[in-house]
Design a protein around this motif. Structure first.
Motif, PDB file in Angstrom:
ATOM      1  N   GLU A  11       0.770  -1.362   0.012  1.00 44.67           N
ATOM      2  CA  GLU A  11      -0.049  -0.020  -0.129  1.00 44.67           C
ATOM      3  C   GLU A  11       0.694   1.438  -0.103  1.00 44.67           C
ATOM      4  N   HIS A  12       2.133   1.213   0.432  1.00 47.82           N
ATOM      5  CA  HIS A  12       2.743   2.424   0.732  1.00 47.82           C
ATOM      6  C   HIS A  12       4.333   2.512   0.182  1.00 47.82           C
ATOM      7  N   LYS A  64      18.919   3.256  -1.048  1.00 52.04           N
ATOM      8  CA  LYS A  64      18.843   4.668  -1.532  1.00 52.04           C
ATOM      9  C   LYS A  64      17.576   5.381  -1.254  1.00 52.04           C
ATOM     10  N   SER A  65      16.497   4.501  -1.108  1.00 53.07           N
ATOM     11  CA  SER A  65      15.079   5.348  -1.160  1.00 53.07           C
ATOM     12  C   SER A  65      14.608   5.101   0.447  1.00 53.07           C
ATOM     13  N   GLY A  66      15.568   4.611   1.224  1.00 54.61           N
ATOM     14  CA  GLY A  66      15.576   4.489   2.530  1.00 54.61           C
ATOM     15  C   GLY A  66      14.216   3.416   3.236  1.00 54.61           C
ATOM     16  N   GLU A  67      14.003   2.468   2.453  1.00 55.85           N
ATOM     17  CA  GLU A  67      12.827   1.613   2.870  1.00 55.85           C
ATOM     18  C   GLU A  67      13.481   0.267   3.293  1.00 55.85           C
ATOM     19  N   LEU A  68      14.679   0.000   2.958  1.00 56.20           N
ATOM     20  CA  LEU A  68      15.426  -1.047   3.466  1.00 56.20           C
ATOM     21  C   LEU A  68      16.790  -0.825   3.723  1.00 56.20           C
ATOM     22  N   VAL A  69      17.383  -0.592   5.020  1.00 62.19           N
ATOM     23  CA  VAL A  69      18.713   0.025   5.414  1.00 62.19           C
ATOM     24  C   VAL A  69      19.256  -1.571   6.118  1.00 62.19           C
ATOM     25  N   GLU A  70      20.569  -1.655   5.775  1.00 59.78           N
ATOM     26  CA  GLU A  70      21.409  -2.805   6.186  1.00 59.78           C
ATOM     27  C   GLU A  70      21.950  -2.074   7.711  1.00 59.78           C
ATOM     28  N   ALA A  88       8.528   1.160   7.446  1.00 56.53           N
ATOM     29  CA  ALA A  88       7.456   0.252   7.886  1.00 56.53           C
ATOM     30  C   ALA A  88       7.281   0.271   9.471  1.00 56.53           C
ATOM     31  N   ALA A  89       8.466   0.391  10.191  1.00 56.12           N
ATOM     32  CA  ALA A  89       8.429   0.349  11.532  1.00 56.12           C
ATOM     33  C   ALA A  89       7.892   1.459  12.054  1.00 56.12           C
ATOM     34  N   SER A  90       8.071   2.800  11.322  1.00 50.79           N
ATOM     35  CA  SER A  90       7.518   4.070  11.772  1.00 50.79           C
ATOM     36  C   SER A  90       5.909   4.046  11.413  1.00 50.79           C
ATOM     37  N   TRP A  91       5.595   3.235  10.294  1.00 53.39           N
ATOM     38  CA  TRP A  91       4.142   3.020  10.107  1.00 53.39           C
ATOM     39  C   TRP A  91       3.428   2.159  11.118  1.00 53.39           C
ATOM     40  N   LEU A  92       4.187   1.015  11.526  1.00 52.84           N
ATOM     41  CA  LEU A  92       3.451   0.237  12.495  1.00 52.84           C
ATOM     42  C   LEU A  92       3.289   1.103  14.026  1.00 52.84           C
ATOM     43  N   ALA A  93       4.297   1.859  14.451  1.00 49.75           N
ATOM     44  CA  ALA A  93       4.140   2.708  15.692  1.00 49.75           C
ATOM     45  C   ALA A  93       3.274   3.743  15.611  1.00 49.75           C
ATOM     46  N   LYS A  94       3.113   4.228  14.618  1.00 47.71           N
ATOM     47  CA  LYS A  94       1.929   5.302  14.220  1.00 47.71           C
ATOM     48  C   LYS A  94       0.491   4.827  14.287  1.00 47.71           C
ATOM     49  N   VAL A  95       0.368   3.561  13.752  1.00 52.78           N
ATOM     50  CA  VAL A  95      -0.978   2.822  13.724  1.00 52.78           C
ATOM     51  C   VAL A  95      -1.134   2.430  15.147  1.00 52.78           C
ATOM     52  N   ALA A  96      -0.101   1.837  15.865  1.00 50.66           N
ATOM     53  CA  ALA A  96      -0.384   1.307  17.293  1.00 50.66           C
ATOM     54  C   ALA A  96      -0.587   2.623  18.234  1.00 50.66           C
ATOM     55  N   ALA A  97      -0.162   3.879  18.184  1.00 49.86           N
ATOM     56  CA  ALA A  97      -0.335   5.001  18.815  1.00 49.86           C
ATOM     57  C   ALA A  97      -1.820   5.687  18.760  1.00 49.86           C
ATOM     58  N   ASP A 112       6.910  11.458   5.418  1.00 48.65           N
ATOM     59  CA  ASP A 112       8.296  11.299   5.792  1.00 48.65           C
ATOM     60  C   ASP A 112       8.859  12.212   6.924  1.00 48.65           C
ATOM     61  N   SER A 113       7.611  12.880   7.630  1.00 47.43           N
ATOM     62  CA  SER A 113       7.981  13.476   8.774  1.00 47.43           C
ATOM     63  C   SER A 113       7.658  12.382  10.211  1.00 47.43           C
ATOM     64  N   ASP A 114       7.165  11.368   9.802  1.00 52.62           N
ATOM     65  CA  ASP A 114       6.758  10.365  10.798  1.00 52.62           C
ATOM     66  C   ASP A 114       7.990   9.682  11.269  1.00 52.62           C
ATOM     67  N   PRO A 115       8.009   9.921  12.703  1.00 53.23           N
ATOM     68  CA  PRO A 115       9.262   9.424  13.443  1.00 53.23           C
ATOM     69  C   PRO A 115       9.590   7.983  13.271  1.00 53.23           C
ATOM     70  N   VAL A 116      10.793   7.506  13.319  1.00 59.85           N
ATOM     71  CA  VAL A 116      11.259   6.157  13.378  1.00 59.85           C
ATOM     72  C   VAL A 116      11.475   5.803  14.685  1.00 59.85           C
ATOM     73  N   PRO A 117      10.939   4.602  15.060  1.00 56.75           N
ATOM     74  CA  PRO A 117      11.361   4.269  16.584  1.00 56.75           C
ATOM     75  C   PRO A 117      12.703   4.078  16.815  1.00 56.75           C
ATOM     76  N   ASP A 118      13.479   4.382  17.964  1.00 60.43           N
ATOM     77  CA  ASP A 118      14.801   4.361  18.237  1.00 60.43           C
ATOM     78  C   ASP A 118      15.137   2.737  18.205  1.00 60.43           C
ATOM     79  N   LEU A 119      16.476   2.267  17.917  1.00 60.81           N
ATOM     80  CA  LEU A 119      16.579   0.886  18.089  1.00 60.81           C
ATOM     81  C   LEU A 119      17.908   0.841  18.680  1.00 60.81           C
ATOM     82  N   ASP A 120      17.793   0.797  20.190  1.00 62.84           N
ATOM     83  CA  ASP A 120      18.962   1.068  21.013  1.00 62.84           C
ATOM     84  C   ASP A 120      19.691  -0.329  21.402  1.00 62.84           C
ATOM     85  N   THR A 121      20.456  -0.182  22.140  1.00 61.33           N
ATOM     86  CA  THR A 121      21.372  -1.394  22.475  1.00 61.33           C
ATOM     87  C   THR A 121      20.500  -2.533  23.060  1.00 61.33           C
TER      88      THR A 121
END
Length: 302
Positions: A11-12, A64-70, A88-97, A112-121
């Motif tokens: 869809e996106h 390059k598109s930012g949809e899949l980052v190694e 996708a992680a940003s979208w799931l977090a937005k839906v959950a909120a 593009d302004s939707d925040p991406v959840p942090d992935l800390d240690t």
């Protein structure tokens, strides 16, 4: 969880062609809302039925598109690469909120302004249950296979051969990383790889949704898709068994090349005495005239 991520891709995502197939293949194994998953080049080649160069180009395009980052500091089983789908992680977090307050609330499309959840240690430590660990280096300490330290001299009694790579906690590479995902289109050979014949392969929900998304269902119609599927199975009946992902990619390529079923609409049927309807093509008119001529008596029938 992988179902929600696949839906986000359909869809996106702006990806196309092989890049879209690669993204769907990766999304199919996403285990949780962090959208971190491991995948090997060889596995992506099998699932997309694409060459190594095509898969690498697709990964570069998605990065390059930012949809899949190694995630280069992480590794999966057998030192496979680890990727994250940040959007996708940003979208799931937005839906959950949004739906935390109201389960039926409408969720605005991702931006593009939707925040991406942090992935800390600490969050990365939780990925070890899916076979994802920090990439080992010279200063990483003892190997996980030998927590006591450097490997000692093997005993001369009953020497055992070490296995290459790292085994996951949930099974071999052929098992889904998401324990809740069912094993569909799977049959295992003696080598442990999942293979099946074209006749045994079933059109999975993702492939069926693809026919609607790409407009092939509207172009061919339900009957046309079923006819194309039957013809594909007939031509692939004698082919060597493959993985479900390989059959899915081959089936989609077949559907793309399939032409809509012919609708001649011949009104001048033998004995009908009717003229071809207006709007018929020149070919249809010729065919109708020939059929009408064949129905006329010649005097030699008796």
């Amino acid at each position: 969880m992988s179902k929600d991520v696949r839906q986000w891709v359909f869809e996106h995502s702006s990806s196309r062609g092989t890049a879209r197939l690669v993204l769907l293949s990766v999304a199919d194994h996403v285990p949780d809302e962090r959208c971190v998953v491991w995948a090997s080049i060889s596995d992506l080649m099998k699932r997309t039925n694409a060459s190594r160069t095509a898969v690498r180009d697709a990964l570069a395009s998605l990065d390059k598109s930012g949809e899949l980052v190694e995630r280069r500091h992480l590794q999966g089983p057998k030192r496979s690469s680890v990727y994250r789908l940040p959007r996708a992680a940003s979208w799931l977090a937005k839906v959950a909120a949004v739906r935390h307050e109201d389960p039926d609330a409408y969720v605005e499309p991702p931006t593009d302004s939707d925040p991406v959840p942090d992935l800390d240690t600490e969050a990365e430590k939780g990925l070890q249950r899916y076979g994802i660990w920090p990439r080992e280096g010279t200063a990483s300490g003892p190997s996980r296979g030998n927590p006591a330290g450097p490997e000692s001299t093997p005993s001369r009694r009953n020497p055992t051969r070490r296995r290459a790579g790292i085994r996951t906690h949930h099974g071999t590479d052929s098992n889904p990383q998401n324990p809740s995902e069912p094993l569909l289109n799977r049959r295992y050979s003696s080598s442990g790889s999942a293979v099946l014949s074209a006749v045994e392969w079933k059109v999975d929900p993702a492939t069926h949704a693809w026919t609607r998304e790409q407009g092939h269902l509207q172009r061919l119609g339900e009957e046309g898709v079923r006819a194309a599927d039957a013809k594909w199975r007939l031509h692939r009946a004698d082919w060597t068994p493959r993985s479900a992902g390989a059959w899915s990619a081959d089936w989609r390529a077949w559907i793309v090349r399939e032409h809509p079923p012919a609708r001649l609409g011949l009104h001048a049927v033998p004995g009908g005495g009717q003229q071809p309807a207006r709007g018929m093509t020149r070919t249809e008119k010729h065919q109708a005239a020939l059929l009408a001529a064949l129905a006329e008596p010649t005097g030699t029938e008796g």
